[in-house]
Every structure is written in structure tokens, then in C-alpha cells.
Design an enzyme around this catalytic site. Structure first.
Site, PDB file in Angstrom:
ATOM      1  N   GLY A 244       5.711  43.507 -17.101  1.00 45.51           N
ATOM      2  CA  GLY A 244       4.752  43.469 -15.505  1.00 45.51           C
ATOM      3  C   GLY A 244       3.703  42.761 -15.803  1.00 45.51           C
TER       4      GLY A 244
ATOM      5  N   GLY B 275      10.439  42.496 -15.925  1.00 44.73           N
ATOM      6  CA  GLY B 275      11.133  41.784 -14.698  1.00 44.73           C
ATOM      7  C   GLY B 275      10.395  41.763 -13.325  1.00 44.73           C
TER       8      GLY B 275
ATOM      9  N   GLY C  43       6.839  38.253 -20.220  1.00 42.17           N
ATOM     10  CA  GLY C  43       8.264  38.051 -19.876  1.00 42.17           C
ATOM     11  C   GLY C  43       8.575  36.916 -18.865  1.00 42.17           C
ATOM     12  CB  SER C  44       9.888  37.603 -15.479  1.00 43.20           C
ATOM     13  OG  SER C  44      10.814  38.276 -15.990  1.00 43.20           O
TER      14      SER C  44
ATOM     15  CE  LYS D  21      12.858  40.586 -24.407  1.00 45.12           C
ATOM     16  NZ  LYS D  21      11.984  41.456 -24.770  1.00 45.12           N
TER      17      LYS D  21
ATOM     18  NE  ARG E  95      -5.759  54.570 -17.505  1.00 44.02           N
ATOM     19  CZ  ARG E  95      -6.947  54.604 -17.520  1.00 44.02           C
ATOM     20  NH1 ARG E  95      -7.747  55.089 -18.465  1.00 44.02           N
ATOM     21  NH2 ARG E  95      -7.652  53.719 -16.593  1.00 44.02           N
TER      22      ARG E  95
ATOM     23  CG  ASP F 278      10.184  37.161 -22.777  1.00 44.36           C
ATOM     24  OD1 ASP F 278       9.975  37.422 -23.765  1.00 44.36           O
ATOM     25  OD2 ASP F 278      10.751  38.144 -21.827  1.00 44.36           O
TER      26      ASP F 278
END
Length: 336
Positions: A260, A162, A281-282, A90, A174, A33
């Protein structure tokens, strides 16, 4: 292994071949990102296979609240001009017009994303009507099947964007993997039942309308439920997707981790779980040293079983500040 199981030439339509083929080009890589042209250049230099252009990284979207929409077209153009690798963007869940606008800008791929505020409470976009390929998130096997039926060229875990917390991405892969394991044991009759159950999500609007008009939710007319498709066409399309998954013993599109991933070890874990690549992302630009973190995550994804290398590239790195999942809004629950 993916190459051996997937015969791209056997896919159903020319457009589908092109879309899935483009998505497959990112296999084994990291997609990052970015919110500026400078960040895009850092990502490219670090070895990202693509960048995701957006206004704010998920951590900021979560912190600031409000309605999160597609990025400013000017920002997207600046990022496209800044790098030579593919640029993704996005789009809000179900926002047909945003998707067409982004396609017109020349982005290489769309992400119909739960990180943005959903636009349609009933349906995701019919991805088959666009020339540009689309990636979608999935928490469960039925969600993944629905998105592939709709034309998604790539699936990713939703995770919990995030947060810097990998547990939800692990939960999602899973569940998808176990859904595939169960599918492999089913006969034709059971697969039809599964297809009918997975398809029921597309009937919710008609059932609600029936109840509002007649006082009951089993109105017999099940035509024109989703982009002109009736219930039989939806169920048969989903059954066809299930058969494709059973044939390849995996999803018939590339499957990435997202939500995550905050450290090189997180990236290695996702690859170890059998995913084809990683979205970050973050985790990069909210870390203390984004350039080093970006390079380290790429290195870890490429060498996910070389634990000495992962230790070396992780040394001295500090990840983003993480969030515990229990007391926050769950963005992953957006979508159906």
C-alpha cells in the site's frame, strides 16, 4: 539505534549471521518491484537498494486473478544481468521447490509472499534449509515470531498489496509494535504461555489428522510436526525467539514496510513508525511518472522528518489509483 541494540556477532549460527547481515545492508532504503530489465534500471538509477523481480506487480495480479506463481526464470536472469544492486524474487508460501529453483538462479534474497497463490495450506517454508536469506510478511506479532523462528532474515508488513492504500500496513506495524510492548512486561512463566500459544499454529495438521482417524483432535503423539520437529522443540524455539526480541526490545531482524505504499508521504510515515525501510510494489510503475515517483520515494525514506523536502519531491506527482479495502480480496490473510 538498530546498530546499538543488535550485536550481530552474538547470533546463534554462522548462516544466520550471514543472512541477517545481508538483510541489514538494505536498512534505511527502498526496495522496488520490477517486471522488466528496463524497470530495474529505472529503480537502480532512482536509488533503490534492491529490486524485486516478478511477472506482474501486485495491482495486476489482483486485477487479473488466477494462480500467481514465481516469475519466469528467464525474466529473473534478465533483471539480474541488468543491474548491480541485489535482486530478490517472490516464492509461493510453502513452495519448497520454487525456493530451490530461485536460489539456483542466483537471486540475492527470496520473499515468501502472500501476493502469490499459496502452495501449502499448513506450513511456511523452513527458511533455515536455504543458503539465500528469506523475507516474510507479518500482520501480527505472533506471525512475525513464527517467521523468525522459521529462519526469516527480514520481516515486512503485509499491508494490502496492489491497493495504494496504506491503512493495512499501518495496522500491521501497530500490532507488531504493541506485541513487543506487551512482551517487555512479561515474566518467564507468561513468556512460556505466549510461546505455547504462538506454537499452536504448527499443531493444526496433526489435530486434523487425529480427528479424521480417531474422532478427536488431541492425539498425544506430537512428534514430527514441522520439518521433523516435535512440539517441545517448536515451543522452545519460539521461546528463544521471544527472549531475543525482549533482549533487543525490537525484532532481531530488519523490519520493512510493504503493501500500500504509494506516495513519498506514505514512505515517510512508515519510516516515522520505526520501520527500517520500505518495499514499494505497484506504487511506482502504476504511477503517472515512475522515474520521478521512484526518486521521490527514495528521497522521502531517507529524509522522512524533513517535511519541506518531502513536499518538494512530491510536488506535481500523481500516485497510482487506489482501492478501498472493504470490498476486495484480502491477500494479507494468506499465510498462518
Amino acid at each position: 539505534m538498530f546498530e546499538n541494540m543488535m550485536d550481530l556477532g552474538s547470533l546463534r549460527h554462522g548462516d544466520e549471521l550471514i543472512k541477517r547481515g545481508f538483510a541489514k545492508m538494505t536498512k534505511g532504503g527502498v526496495i522496488m518491484d520490477v517486471t522488466t530489465a528496463e524497470q530495474a534500471r529505472i529503480a537502480e538509477k532512482a536509488g533503490a537498494v534492491a529490486v524485486m523481480a516478478l511477472e506482474r506487480v501486485p495491482a495486476d495480479i489482483r486485477a487479473n486473478g488466477g494462480v500467481a506463481r514465481m516469475a519466469d526464470p528467464l525474466k529473473i536472469k534478465e533483471i539480474i544481468d541488468a543491474v548491480s544492486i541485489p535482486v530478490m524474487a517472490k516464492v509461493r508460501i510453502g513452495h519448497i521447490s520454487e525456493a530451490y529453483v530461485l536460489e539456483s538462479l542466483g537471486v540475492d534474497m527470496l520473499d515468501e509472499s502472500e501476493v502469490l497463490t499459496p502452495a501449502d495450506p499448513f506450513f511456511h517454508i523452513n527458511k533455515k534449509i536455504y543458503k539465500v536469506p528469506v523475507v516474510c510478511g507479518a500482520r501480527t506479532f505472533p506471525e512475525a515470531v513464527r517467521r523468525i523462528f522459521e529462519g526469516a532474515a527480514m520481516i515486512r508488513t503485509k499491508g494490502e498489496a496492489g491497493t495504494g492504500n496504506i491503512i493495512e500496513a499501518m495496522r500491521h506495524i501497530r500490532k507488531v509494535n504493541d506485541g513487543i510492548n506487551v512482551l517487555l512486561r512479561l515474566n518467564e512463566s507468561d513468556m512460556k504461555k505466549v510461546a505455547e500459544n504462538i506454537a499452536s499454529s504448527y499443531f493444526i495438521l496433526r489435530k486434523e489428522t487425529s480427528k479424521e482417524l480417531f474422532g478427536y483432535d488431541n492425539f498425544p503423539d506430537m512428534d514430527d510436526l514441522y520439518y521433523g520437529m516435535d512440539s517441545d522443540k517448536i515451543i522452545n524455539g519460539i521461546l528463544k525467539t521471544l527472549k531475543e526480541i525482549k533482549k533487543y526490545r525490537r525484532l532481531p531482524v530488519v523490519n520493512f514496510a510493504a503493501g500500500g505504499v504509494a506516495t513519498p508521504s506514505d514512505a515517510a510515515l512508515m519510516m516515522k513508525m520505526g520501520l527500517d525501510g520500505v518495499f514499494v510494489g505497484s506504487g511506482i510503475f502504476k504511477s503517472k511518472d515512475p522515474a520521478r515517483m521512484a526518486s521521490a520515494i527514495v528521497e522521502a525514506a531517507e529524509n522522512y522528518e524533513d517535511y519541506k523536502t518531502i513536499a518538494d519531491v512530491s510536488s506535481g506527482l500523481q500516485g497510482m489509483e487506489g482501492l478501498e479495502i472493504d470490498n476486495i480480496e484480502r491477500l494479507q490473510e494468506r499465510g498462518w
